[in-house]
Design a protein around this motif. Structure first.
Motif, mmCIF file in Angstrom:
data_model
loop_
_atom_site.group_PDB
_atom_site.id
_atom_site.type_symbol
_atom_site.label_atom_id
_atom_site.label_comp_id
_atom_site.label_asym_id
_atom_site.label_seq_id
_atom_site.Cartn_x
_atom_site.Cartn_y
_atom_site.Cartn_z
ATOM 1 N N ASP A 175 15.263 18.438 4.625
ATOM 2 C CA ASP A 175 16.004 19.079 5.715
ATOM 3 C C ASP A 175 17.093 18.137 6.217
ATOM 4 O OD1 ASP A 175 12.927 18.936 7.605
ATOM 5 O OD2 ASP A 175 14.290 17.342 7.015
ATOM 6 N N SER A 176 17.271 17.031 5.498
ATOM 7 C CA SER A 176 18.457 16.222 5.746
ATOM 8 C C SER A 176 19.229 16.173 4.435
ATOM 9 C CB SER A 176 18.076 14.826 6.204
ATOM 10 O OG SER A 176 17.147 14.251 5.357
ATOM 11 N N SER B 50 1.722 11.172 6.296
ATOM 12 C CA SER B 50 1.009 11.321 5.020
ATOM 13 C C SER B 50 -0.440 11.748 5.173
ATOM 14 C CB SER B 50 1.083 10.010 4.235
ATOM 15 O OG SER B 50 0.375 8.985 4.893
ATOM 16 N N VAL C 187 9.056 6.292 -0.730
ATOM 17 C CA VAL C 187 10.363 5.618 -0.833
ATOM 18 C C VAL C 187 10.281 4.173 -0.357
ATOM 19 C CG1 VAL C 187 12.244 7.270 -0.851
ATOM 20 C CG2 VAL C 187 10.928 6.998 1.199
ATOM 21 N N TYR D 60 4.535 22.515 -1.522
ATOM 22 C CA TYR D 60 4.354 23.906 -1.081
ATOM 23 C C TYR D 60 5.624 24.720 -1.368
ATOM 24 C CZ TYR D 60 6.958 21.963 2.858
ATOM 25 O OH TYR D 60 7.916 21.318 3.620
ATOM 26 N N THR E 297 8.314 22.582 8.128
ATOM 27 C CA THR E 297 7.522 23.032 6.970
ATOM 28 C C THR E 297 7.144 24.505 7.093
ATOM 29 O OG1 THR E 297 6.646 20.834 6.525
ATOM 30 C CG2 THR E 297 5.313 22.674 5.791
ATOM 31 N N ALA F 167 -2.859 6.063 -3.388
ATOM 32 C CA ALA F 167 -4.000 6.990 -3.452
ATOM 33 C C ALA F 167 -3.717 8.154 -4.404
ATOM 34 C CB ALA F 167 -4.293 7.525 -2.052
ATOM 35 N N GLY F 168 -2.474 8.574 -4.514
ATOM 36 C CA GLY F 168 -2.123 9.679 -5.396
ATOM 37 C C GLY F 168 -2.091 9.233 -6.857
ATOM 38 N N LYS G 29 -7.131 4.129 -3.485
ATOM 39 C CA LYS G 29 -6.942 4.201 -2.028
ATOM 40 C C LYS G 29 -7.556 2.977 -1.357
ATOM 41 C CE LYS G 29 -7.409 7.159 1.933
ATOM 42 N NZ LYS G 29 -7.564 8.500 2.446
ATOM 43 N N VAL G 30 -6.756 2.283 -0.548
ATOM 44 C CA VAL G 30 -7.290 1.122 0.171
ATOM 45 C C VAL G 30 -8.298 1.604 1.207
ATOM 46 C CG1 VAL G 30 -6.720 -0.742 1.789
ATOM 47 C CG2 VAL G 30 -5.269 -0.305 -0.204
ATOM 48 N N ILE H 41 0.857 -1.199 0.000
ATOM 49 C CA ILE H 41 0.000 0.000 0.000
ATOM 50 C C ILE H 41 0.883 1.236 0.000
ATOM 51 C CG2 ILE H 41 -1.847 1.244 1.169
ATOM 52 C CD1 ILE H 41 -2.650 -1.336 2.524
ATOM 53 N N TYR I 7 19.409 10.099 1.267
ATOM 54 C CA TYR I 7 18.142 9.687 0.648
ATOM 55 C C TYR I 7 18.461 8.974 -0.651
ATOM 56 C CZ TYR I 7 13.182 10.756 1.533
ATOM 57 O OH TYR I 7 11.869 10.728 1.889
ATOM 58 N N VAL J 99 -0.616 -0.315 -4.665
ATOM 59 C CA VAL J 99 -1.675 0.673 -4.881
ATOM 60 C C VAL J 99 -1.271 1.980 -4.210
ATOM 61 C CG1 VAL J 99 -3.574 -0.961 -5.139
ATOM 62 C CG2 VAL J 99 -2.912 -0.195 -2.852
ATOM 63 N N TRP K 66 2.890 14.759 -2.584
ATOM 64 C CA TRP K 66 1.836 15.574 -1.955
ATOM 65 C C TRP K 66 2.346 16.936 -1.470
ATOM 66 C CZ3 TRP K 66 -2.884 13.930 -2.788
ATOM 67 C CH2 TRP K 66 -3.154 12.567 -2.881
ATOM 68 N N THR L 131 5.439 11.353 0.104
ATOM 69 C CA THR L 131 5.644 12.676 0.702
ATOM 70 C C THR L 131 5.942 13.720 -0.355
ATOM 71 O OG1 THR L 131 6.498 11.743 2.758
ATOM 72 C CG2 THR L 131 7.248 13.951 2.199
ATOM 73 N N TRP L 132 6.771 13.356 -1.335
ATOM 74 C CA TRP L 132 7.263 14.318 -2.318
ATOM 75 C C TRP L 132 6.313 14.431 -3.501
ATOM 76 C CZ3 TRP L 132 10.316 17.012 0.401
ATOM 77 C CH2 TRP L 132 10.973 16.390 1.472
HETATM 78 C C1 LIG Z 1 7.379 18.074 4.309
HETATM 79 C C2 LIG Z 1 8.196 16.876 4.724
HETATM 80 C C3 LIG Z 1 9.596 16.937 4.660
HETATM 81 C C4 LIG Z 1 10.359 15.825 5.031
HETATM 82 N N1 LIG Z 1 11.723 15.915 4.915
HETATM 83 C C5 LIG Z 1 12.450 14.813 5.211
HETATM 84 C C6 LIG Z 1 13.874 14.856 5.061
HETATM 85 O O1 LIG Z 1 14.464 15.854 4.676
HETATM 86 N N2 LIG Z 1 14.576 13.724 5.359
HETATM 87 C C7 LIG Z 1 13.951 12.596 5.817
HETATM 88 O O2 LIG Z 1 14.632 11.597 6.060
HETATM 89 N N3 LIG Z 1 12.596 12.524 5.963
HETATM 90 C C8 LIG Z 1 11.854 13.621 5.676
HETATM 91 N N4 LIG Z 1 10.488 13.564 5.831
HETATM 92 C C9 LIG Z 1 9.865 12.314 6.309
HETATM 93 C C10 LIG Z 1 9.332 11.546 5.055
HETATM 94 O O3 LIG Z 1 7.993 11.313 5.300
HETATM 95 C C11 LIG Z 1 10.097 10.265 4.960
HETATM 96 O O4 LIG Z 1 11.432 10.549 4.699
HETATM 97 C C12 LIG Z 1 9.650 9.377 3.774
HETATM 98 O O5 LIG Z 1 9.421 10.130 2.633
HETATM 99 C C13 LIG Z 1 8.458 8.564 4.144
HETATM 100 O O6 LIG Z 1 8.282 7.703 3.078
HETATM 101 P P1 LIG Z 1 7.240 6.578 3.149
HETATM 102 O O7 LIG Z 1 7.444 5.823 1.891
HETATM 103 O O8 LIG Z 1 7.328 5.814 4.431
HETATM 104 O O9 LIG Z 1 5.800 7.272 3.198
HETATM 105 P P2 LIG Z 1 5.204 8.508 2.408
HETATM 106 O O10 LIG Z 1 6.196 9.110 1.523
HETATM 107 O O11 LIG Z 1 4.538 9.342 3.453
HETATM 108 O O12 LIG Z 1 4.095 7.871 1.476
HETATM 109 C C14 LIG Z 1 2.854 7.439 2.005
HETATM 110 C C15 LIG Z 1 1.944 7.248 0.811
HETATM 111 O O13 LIG Z 1 0.908 6.349 1.208
HETATM 112 C C16 LIG Z 1 -0.238 6.695 0.487
HETATM 113 N N5 LIG Z 1 -1.359 6.156 1.223
HETATM 114 C C17 LIG Z 1 -1.698 6.407 2.525
HETATM 115 N N6 LIG Z 1 -2.812 5.706 2.845
HETATM 116 C C18 LIG Z 1 -3.166 5.019 1.721
HETATM 117 C C19 LIG Z 1 -4.236 4.103 1.408
HETATM 118 N N7 LIG Z 1 -5.157 3.775 2.325
HETATM 119 N N8 LIG Z 1 -4.292 3.581 0.169
HETATM 120 C C20 LIG Z 1 -3.375 3.910 -0.781
HETATM 121 N N9 LIG Z 1 -2.328 4.763 -0.557
HETATM 122 C C21 LIG Z 1 -2.243 5.301 0.686
HETATM 123 C C22 LIG Z 1 -0.225 8.226 0.484
HETATM 124 O O14 LIG Z 1 -0.987 8.730 -0.608
HETATM 125 C C23 LIG Z 1 1.272 8.525 0.330
HETATM 126 O O15 LIG Z 1 1.577 8.727 -1.030
HETATM 127 C C24 LIG Z 1 9.705 14.657 5.482
HETATM 128 C C25 LIG Z 1 8.307 14.596 5.575
HETATM 129 C C26 LIG Z 1 7.553 15.691 5.201
HETATM 130 C C27 LIG Z 1 6.060 15.622 5.277
#
Ligand SMILES: Cc1cc2nc3c(=O)[nH]c(=O)nc-3n(C[C@H](O)[C@H](O)[C@H](O)COP(=O)(O)OP(=O)(O)OC[C@H]3O[C@@H](n4cnc5c(N)ncnc54)[C@H](O)[C@@H]3O)c2cc1C
Length: 213
Positions: free
Chosen positions: A54-55, A142, A14, A48, A185, A35-36, A106-107, A10, A60, A33, A45, A42-43
Motif C-alpha cells: 500500500d506504499s 509478524s 527485508v 491472502y 488488509t 521460522a518460515g 524458530k528461536v 533472527i 521498497y 534463522v 506469510w 511479511t511477504w
Molecule cells: C499485509 C501487510 C502489508 C504491508 N504493506 C506494507 C507496505 O506497503 N509498505 C511498507 O512500508 N510496509 C508494509 N508493511 C509493513 C511490513 O511489515 C514492513 O514493511 C516490513 O516488511 C517488515 O519487515 P521486517 O523485516 O522488519 O519484518 P517481517 O517482514 O515482519 O519479518 C519478520 C520475520 O521474523 C520471523 N520471526 C519472528 N519471530 C521469530 C523467531 N522467534 N525465530 C525465527 N524467526 C522469527 C517471522 O517468521 C517473519 O518471517 C505491511 C505489513 C503487512 C503485514
C-alpha cells in the motif's frame, strides 16, 4: 552441537536481508534463522487474496546497492505479494545470502551470559548458537492474533488468518465469507474475494486479519 559465531540475525524479512549482508561485509561470522521455510518475512506469510503494497514500490528498494536497484524493475506502482516475494528471492540470491540462513528454525530461547559476554540461543529444531551479538528483527506485524473470539472453537467451518494464509489458497467460490478487520488488509481481501464469494448457505469461511503489535 552448539555453533560458535559472532552474530545471529533472527528472521528473513527485508531488515534481516540487510542485516545479514551488512554484518558479513564487516567480516563477522553471521548466521540467520527464520521460522518460515523461505525468505520474505511479511511477504512470505501474507499471501491472502489481494495482498499487495500500500506504499509505492520505488520506496521498497535496496538503495545501498546500485546494481541490485538498477537490475530490478517493478511491474506495478503497488505490486502484489507474489512479485514482492520474487523480489525478496532476487535480493537474497544476488547477495548470496541463502548459504548463511537456517529455515524452519524458530528461536525459542536466548540467554545472555554476563560473565562471558555472550548469548546462548536455542531454536525449535534443536539448533544451538553461542554468539556475541543477537539482532532480533522479528518485525512489527509478524505475529497474528488467532485465538480472539468467543465461540470461535465451535465455529463449524474454516477460520483462516491473513497472516498465515494457506499457500495453496482457498476455494471461496460461492461461499459465504465473513471478514474480521477492515484495515488495509481487510479492504484488500474484501474487494478481491467479493466477486467470487456468494450468498449460498452451502458453507462458509471466516477470515481474520487481527495482528499482535
Ligand atoms: C499485509 C501487510 C502489508 C504491508 N504493506 C506494507 C507496505 O506497503 N509498505 C511498507 O512500508 N510496509 C508494509 N508493511 C509493513 C511490513 O511489515 C514492513 O514493511 C516490513 O516488511 C517488515 O519487515 P521486517 O523485516 O522488519 O519484518 P517481517 O517482514 O515482519 O519479518 C519478520 C520475520 O521474523 C520471523 N520471526 C519472528 N519471530 C521469530 C523467531 N522467534 N525465530 C525465527 N524467526 C522469527 C517471522 O517468521 C517473519 O518471517 C505491511 C505489513 C503487512 C503485514
Amino acid at each position: 552441537m552448539t555453533r560458535k559465531i559472532d552474530a545471529l540475525v533472527i528472521r528473513a524479512g527485508v531488515a534481516g536481508l540487510y542485516q545479514l549482508h551488512q554484518l558479513r561485509e564487516t567480516g563477522l561470522e553471521v548466521h540467520r534463522v527464520e521460522a518460515g521455510s523461505d525468505v520474505g518475512g511479511t511477504w512470505y506469510w501474507n499471501r491472502y487474496p489481494g495482498a499487495k503494497f500500500d506504499s509505492e514500490s520505488y520506496i521498497y528498494q535496496c538503495l545501498f546497492d546500485e546494481r541490485l536497484y538498477k537490475d530490478w524493475t517493478w511491474s506495478e506502482r503497488f505490486p502484489a505479494q507474489p512479485e514482492i516475494e520474487r523480489w525478496m528471492h532476487y535480493v537474497t540470491d544476488r547477495l548470496d545470502l541463502r548459504k548463511d540462513i537456517s529455515f524452519s528454525s524458530k528461536v525459542t530461547k536466548a540467554v545472555y551470559d554476563t560473565a562471558r559476554g555472550r548469548w546462548a540461543v536455542e531454536t525449535d529444531n534443536g539448533d544451538r548458537y553461542d554468539t556475541q551479538f543477537v539482532i532480533g528483527c522479528t518485525g512489527m506485524l509478524s505475529a497474528p492474533l488467532t485465538d480472539r473470539f468467543t465461540g470461535q472453537e465451535t465455529f463449524k467451518d474454516q477460520i483462516v488468518h491473513t497472516g498465515r494464509y494457506p499457500k495453496e489458497g482457498l476455494d471461496l467460490e460461492g461461499k459465504r465469507v465473513g471478514v474480521i478487520g477492515i484495515g488495509a488488509t481487510g479492504i484488500q481481501v474484501i474487494q478481491t474475494i467479493a466477486p467470487m464469494a456468494g450468498a449460498s448457505r452451502a458453507s462458509a469461511a471466516m477470515i481474520s486479519s487481527a495482528r499482535r503489535t
